[in-house]
Write a protein that holds these residues in place. Structure first.
Motif, PDB file in Angstrom:
ATOM      1  N   SER A  71      39.608   5.753 -14.163  1.00  0.00           N
ATOM      2  CA  SER A  71      39.748   4.315 -14.182  1.00  0.00           C
ATOM      3  C   SER A  71      40.158   3.884 -15.500  1.00  0.00           C
ATOM      4  CB  SER A  71      38.318   3.759 -13.937  1.00  0.00           C
ATOM      5  OG  SER A  71      38.481   2.253 -14.328  1.00  0.00           O
ATOM      6  N   LEU A  73      39.026   1.396 -17.186  1.00  0.00           N
ATOM      7  CA  LEU A  73      37.960   0.735 -17.807  1.00  0.00           C
ATOM      8  C   LEU A  73      37.278   2.217 -18.707  1.00  0.00           C
ATOM      9  CD1 LEU A  73      36.087  -1.176 -15.102  1.00  0.00           C
ATOM     10  CD2 LEU A  73      37.439  -2.076 -17.043  1.00  0.00           C
ATOM     11  N   LYS A 105      45.817  -4.264  -7.918  1.00  0.00           N
ATOM     12  CA  LYS A 105      44.508  -4.388  -7.324  1.00  0.00           C
ATOM     13  C   LYS A 105      44.092  -2.646  -7.482  1.00  0.00           C
ATOM     14  CE  LYS A 105      44.731  -7.831  -4.152  1.00  0.00           C
ATOM     15  NZ  LYS A 105      44.586  -8.127  -2.540  1.00  0.00           N
ATOM     16  N   SER A 106      44.480  -2.133  -8.552  1.00  0.00           N
ATOM     17  CA  SER A 106      44.376  -0.821  -8.841  1.00  0.00           C
ATOM     18  C   SER A 106      43.360  -0.352 -10.059  1.00  0.00           C
ATOM     19  CB  SER A 106      45.637   0.234  -8.682  1.00  0.00           C
ATOM     20  OG  SER A 106      45.498   1.540  -9.283  1.00  0.00           O
ATOM     21  N   LEU A 107      42.690   0.632 -10.041  1.00  0.00           N
ATOM     22  CA  LEU A 107      41.893   0.982 -11.252  1.00  0.00           C
ATOM     23  C   LEU A 107      42.822   1.893 -11.769  1.00  0.00           C
ATOM     24  CD1 LEU A 107      38.419   1.300  -9.855  1.00  0.00           C
ATOM     25  CD2 LEU A 107      39.147  -0.410 -11.198  1.00  0.00           C
TER      26      LEU A 107
END
Length: 451
Positions: A71, A73, A105-107
């Motif tokens: 991800s 993040l 809409k993708s991590l």
């Protein structure tokens, strides 16, 4: 060993980093954030040496449609400091793509885009790094019978520089692994060579056949890329399984990458550590994203229907021999079931045989004798990533990588990088004050997030 002398002594840093890949870039970012709050008197001084002429991370594998397996993040800062100005989201904002990325809409960003983020982040702290400098030696500086400092010598062309460190942070990364007896040549590649080597094929006669060896993500990506890039060539995938195995990226399995899992792994008995690696190796090792597996299967089936089979899978097999001739690589593929051998003449053989950890202590010379090993000959590492050493070594040696046997699967992965550098920096600061290091997760806030 030399005695420290104030006359003509090299500059002294609290921390010298060897290597400036993502892990030590993350360390430099953590330093920049801490020092901006601590003020000049309490700043941690640091310098990094990188042998490459500029930042680069697996450049040979930046295939145009390849995505990250982690991800966004889990970038260089967010899990340590969610409000950091050095996050991937801040990078996107600087490029004018933040809203576009959110709408996707993708991590999982493109690998090329994440590499551009790394370059952007490295540029924010480029005053801390000397590119084009290869560290060639680390020598002890002794005071009162103990190693007080480490003199780090780095070479750039014919010139050398020496810097003195109270602590080393070694982040020398991974090295391509080839099968025993196989060397990389113009026609025998490792997957890390892909994009740097493939350009040379365009200037020659179009290739007619590739052989790709391996069953992991890089192997599958190479197969898909070569099949797409060279529409007149046959691509043969060779692996010992019946097919590619999907990566387990489910929520529960991904807990093996959590910061708290490092605490648990570190304190677990050796037998439990082995079991955890066996249980959860399919989150990272020799596995492939399911979308890529499905895409390759659909392509192979479509070609079978149309009678134009360029994509071949030689499963439950191994490459027994690859002999380079003047204009080809004669490749012998052996069935693991029947022992039958098939000869394929390939323009290029690509080995997707993974990486090995660089010898983290190989540069330490005489300093290495102070480092303690376990009963299997592996370096002993404390929870704060500091190499365990005898009383004769007062300075710290910290490892970013090469700690899988003590800290688990995230040893050389991006998943825990942001948290790890915070823990190392906490340790350096606390030990510099003469304090015993606290629990890492209690101290992360001091380094990363203002209270």
């Amino acid at each position: 060993m030399s005695e420290a002398s104030p006359d003509g002594a090299p500059p002294v840093h609290d921390l010298i980093g060897i290597g400036f890949g993502p892990s030590n870039v993350a360390m430099a970012l953590a330093l920049a954030e801490r020092n901006s709050r601590a003020g000049r008197q309490r700043a941690v001084t640091a310098h990094f040496f990188e042998r490459q002429p500029r930042f680069g991370w697996h450049r040979g594998m930046l295939i145009d449609d390849a995505t990250m397996q982690v991800s966004f993040l889990k970038d260089l800062v967010t899990l340590r400091n969610p409000s950091s100005e050095f996050s991937f989201l801040c990078y996107l904002r600087s490029q004018g793509r933040l809203v576009d990325f959110v709408n996707g809409k993708s991590l999982l960003p493109l690998r090329a885009e994440f590499h551009a983020y790394f370059e952007w982040a490295a540029a924010q702290v480029d005053d801390m790094v000397s590119y084009g400098h290869e560290v060639v030696s680390v020598r002890p500086v002794v005071r009162d019978g103990a190693v007080e400092y480490l003199d780090v010598t780095a070479r750039s062309g014919p010139e050398t520089v020496v810097h003195r460190a109270r602590n080393l942070v070694i982040g020398t990364g991974l090295r391509p692994r080839m099968p025993e007896g196989v060397s990389r040549t113009d026609r025998i590649w490792h997957t890390s060579d892909l994009l740097t080597r493939v350009e040379g094929l365009d200037a020659k006669e179009p290739p007619s056949r590739f052989v790709v060896v391996g069953a992991g993500q890089s192997a599958a990506e190479n197969v898909a890329y070569l099949h797409r890039r060279f529409p007149g060539a046959e691509v043969c995938a060779v692996f010992s399984r019946y097919g590619y195995s999907p990566a387990d990226d489910s929520g529960f399995a991904n807990r093996i990458f959590d910061p708290e899992a490092v605490d648990e792994y570190f304190t677990a008995p050796d037998e439990t550590k082995r079991r955890l690696m066996d249980y959860h190796g399919n989150t990272n090792y020799a596995v492939v994203d399911i979308d890529l597996i499905d895409g390759l299967y659909r392509t192979a089936y479509q070609e079978k229907v149309l009678g134009t089979e360029r994509l071949r899978f030689l499963n439950v097999s191994r490459v027994a021999e690859a002999v380079e001739t003047a204009d080809t690589v004669r490749t012998t593929v052996e069935s693991l079931i029947t022992g039958e051998r098939t000869t394929l003449d390939a323009d290029v053989v690509v080995y997707a045989t993974g990486y090995r950890q660089a010898d983290a202590l190989g540069l330490l010379g005489d300093v290495g004798r102070h480092c303690r090993l376990d009963d299997q000959g592996r370096v002993r590492v404390e929870r704060d990533y500091r190499v365990a050493a005898g009383p004769g070594l007062r300075c710290g040696i910290y490892l970013q990588g090469g700690t899988e046997h003590t800290h688990g699967i995230t040893s050389s992965l991006l998943s825990n990088t942001a948290v790890r550098v915070g823990e190392i920096l906490d340790s350096i600061v606390e030990r510099g004050r003469g304090e015993a290091p606290g629990r890492p997760h209690d101290a992360v806030h001091e380094v990363g997030t203002p209270r």
